[in-house]
Design an enzyme around this catalytic site. Structure first.
Site, PDB file in Angstrom:
ATOM      1  N   LYS A 119       0.820  -1.214   0.000  1.00 45.06           N
ATOM      2  CA  LYS A 119       0.000   0.000   0.000  1.00 45.06           C
ATOM      3  C   LYS A 119       0.857   1.268   0.000  1.00 45.06           C
ATOM      4  O   LYS A 119       0.423   2.311  -0.448  1.00 45.06           O
ATOM      5  CB  LYS A 119      -0.959  -0.014   1.185  1.00 45.06           C
TER       6      LYS A 119
HETATM    7  C1  PLP Z   1      -4.336  -4.473   0.994  1.00 37.36           C
HETATM    8  C2  PLP Z   1      -3.573  -5.727   0.860  1.00 37.36           C
HETATM    9  C3  PLP Z   1      -3.952  -6.714  -0.078  1.00 37.36           C
HETATM   10  C4  PLP Z   1      -5.181  -6.601  -0.945  1.00 37.36           C
HETATM   11  O1  PLP Z   1      -5.083  -5.599  -1.933  1.00 37.36           O
HETATM   12  P1  PLP Z   1      -6.390  -5.055  -2.650  1.00 37.36           P
HETATM   13  O2  PLP Z   1      -5.926  -3.921  -3.476  1.00 37.36           O
HETATM   14  O3  PLP Z   1      -7.336  -4.642  -1.555  1.00 37.36           O
HETATM   15  O4  PLP Z   1      -6.955  -6.171  -3.467  1.00 37.36           O
HETATM   16  C5  PLP Z   1      -3.146  -7.845  -0.183  1.00 37.36           C
HETATM   17  N1  PLP Z   1      -2.068  -8.010   0.603  1.00 37.36           N
HETATM   18  C6  PLP Z   1      -1.687  -7.095   1.514  1.00 37.36           C
HETATM   19  C7  PLP Z   1      -0.496  -7.359   2.362  1.00 37.36           C
HETATM   20  C8  PLP Z   1      -2.419  -5.904   1.667  1.00 37.36           C
HETATM   21  O5  PLP Z   1      -2.037  -4.993   2.575  1.00 37.36           O
END
Ligand code: PLP
Length: 486
Positions: A119
């Site tokens: 993120k």
């Molecule tokens: C947020 C997150 C996801 C999922 O991503 P999306 O964009 O919501 O599909 C997968 N793995 C981790 C470690 C995350 O923080």
């Protein structure tokens, strides 16, 4: 470039990038998308390859973002990208290194940022964009969010220390991993307020909704959000699909037509939706593999055409917690494209979801396109799969992966073994193992290594206030903080 809402029956694209930057949903409840996807060809990709090789990731981001953003002067946008993607923040010069496991498998490393989760790739850019635009408008923003772990710390680390921005982050008391708590609560900035709510994640989300539904309060205190439906976050993610394609094809004599597939640990469908955008732009992507955990609402859709949203009681708490969702907030963007950008129909399908309804496209001719034209495949992974995949991948390749990345690896192996793709797969790594020590211990019998940049967390002070499950008390804390700083 203009933007339209997925629910606009007339396809009226009147918004510019900065108009939709800070708001979340469109007023009609839809999500924003560009009116069309800019098209790239082999010569564009060759030029981007030179940019990535010679000038680096930030310059590539600038080149790609420029196709979507025409209301920030190019030089300013370049500065924004250069400040977002630095070696200091991402621990490597490549920003997104790609490692080659064998002739059919790569890992794209998206989690070297300040909070060890992918993120950061989007949030760091968002922080720079917000700061820039708020200064330009002489305005300010109070970000209110709820987190089960990764989003909250990523947002805090992207927004801390910025003028004009406050962050109020709600998390469920005692429910995040010890590392996540230590990290999120370590930030020493009076404009960042962590509230640990006596409840579960859904309670936190309900408080955010209640506070934001008080429109006078929202306007008076300039409340905003940074959730995953934000278009700028999605756009930032398009860049690493291009970078991974460039890096995975770098050693080929003639990379021009070489297709690559991606396997993506999926929750709210933001990450893989950025892959969809990249593919629609003409980046040579064969398949986009949606990997889910026990919360398999999306796998079910791609297999059957039925989108059956779950209630929160039906949502499993798993060892890949960032994928524990009952409905995927970005999914509407893909369905809008799948239905030939029919805003009226998209509105019809999605406006019922709040009341727990789903929809069924199994009888619709468009559904076959999800696989054939858009390249979507899917699969599910369980706790036992995660544990055995973490152990097997370490044994076979000497690489330790986190539980979310393990879900994507497991599903990638399934898809490769079934012969469903012919191209190599880049598995997107979305977090570092250090964030999920308990599952790592279960898989390999020892603790994950703590990367040097996180060593200080072991004895960092914690700044968090415990609050009851009560929106009025949250509001009071917001008002007091903003008044004290005014
Ligand atoms: C947020 C997150 C996801 C999922 O991503 P999306 O964009 O919501 O599909 C997968 N793995 C981790 C470690 C995350 O923080």
């Amino acid at each position: 470039m203009r933007y339209l809402s997925t629910r606009d029956p007339n396809g009226d694209a009147s918004q510019r990038f900065c108009d939709i930057l800070i708001g979340g949903l469109a007023p009609d409840g839809g999500l924003y998308l560009p009116q069309s996807y800019p098209q790239v060809d082999a010569s564009t990709l060759a030029r981007w390859r030179r940019i990535l090789d010679e000038e680096g990731y930030a310059a590539l981001a600038h080149a790609i973002l420029s196709l979507f953003i025409d209301d920030i002067p190019s030089e300013d946008l370049r500065g924004i990208c250069e400040r977002a993607y630095t070696r200091e923040k991402f621990a490597t010069d490549e920003i997104v290194p790609v490692t080659h496991l064998d002739d059919r498998l790569f890992i794209g490393h998206l989690s070297n940022g300040p909070t060890a989760a992918f993120k950061d790739m989007a949030m760091q850019l968002l922080g720079e964009l917000f700061e820039y635009e708020l200064a330009r408008r002489d305005s300010s923003l109070a970000i209110l969010g709820a987190t089960s772990g990764d989003t909250g710390s990523s947002a805090i680390f992207a927004m801390k220390g910025r003028e004009r921005i406050h962050v109020f982050m709600l998390s469920p008391l005692g429910r995040m991993t010890p590392f996540q708590q230590a990290q999120m609560f370590s930030v020493d900035d009076p404009a960042v307020v962590n509230m640990a709510v006596d409840g579960v994640f859904d309670d936190c989300q309900d408080i955010v909704k209640q506070v934001a539904s008080d429109l006078d309060f929202k306007e008076l205190h300039r409340l905003g959000a940074v959730n995953s439906i934000n278009w700028a976050r999605l756009l930032a993610q398009v860049v690493y699909y291009v970078a991974c394609w460039l890096r995975a094809t770098a050693d080929l004599e003639d990379p021009a037509g070489q297709r690559i597939s991606f396997s993506v640990p999926t929750g709210n469908f933001g990450d893989v939706c950025a892959g969809h955008v990249a593919k629609q732009m003409g980046v040579p992507i064969e398949a986009l593999v949606v990997a889910t955990n026990e919360n398999d609402v999306l796998d079910e859709f791609f297999r059957t055409g039925v989108y059956r949203v779950r209630t929160s009681a039906e949502t499993h708490e798993t060892s890949s917690p960032s994928m524990d969702i009952s409905k995927a907030s970005n999914f509407e963007r893909f369905v809008f494209d799948l239905l030939g950008r029919d805003g009226a129909r998209t509105a019809e399908l999605f406006s019922g979801l709040g009341t727990g309804q789903g929809f069924d496209l199994s009888g619709d001719p468009a559904f076959a396109d999800a696989r054939e034209r858009y390249g979507f495949l899917s699969g599910t992974s369980t706790h036992a799969d995660r544990v055995s995949t973490i152990a097997a991948v370490e044994r076979q390749y000497g690489v330790l992966v986190d539980p979310h990345t393990a879900d994507a690896l497991k599903v990638a192996f399934d898809v490769l073994d079934a012969g469903e793709v012919t191209s190599p797969i880049v598995v997107l790594e979305t977090a570092l193992p250090v964030k999920f020590a308990e599952t790592i211990r279960e898989a390999v019998g020892r603790d994950p290594e703590v990367p040097e940049q996180f060593a200080y967390l072991a004895d960092a002070d914690r700044r968090v206030v415990e609050v009851p499950n009560d929106a009025e008390i949250v509001k009071k804390i917001i008002v007091e903080t903003l008044t004290a700083d005014a």
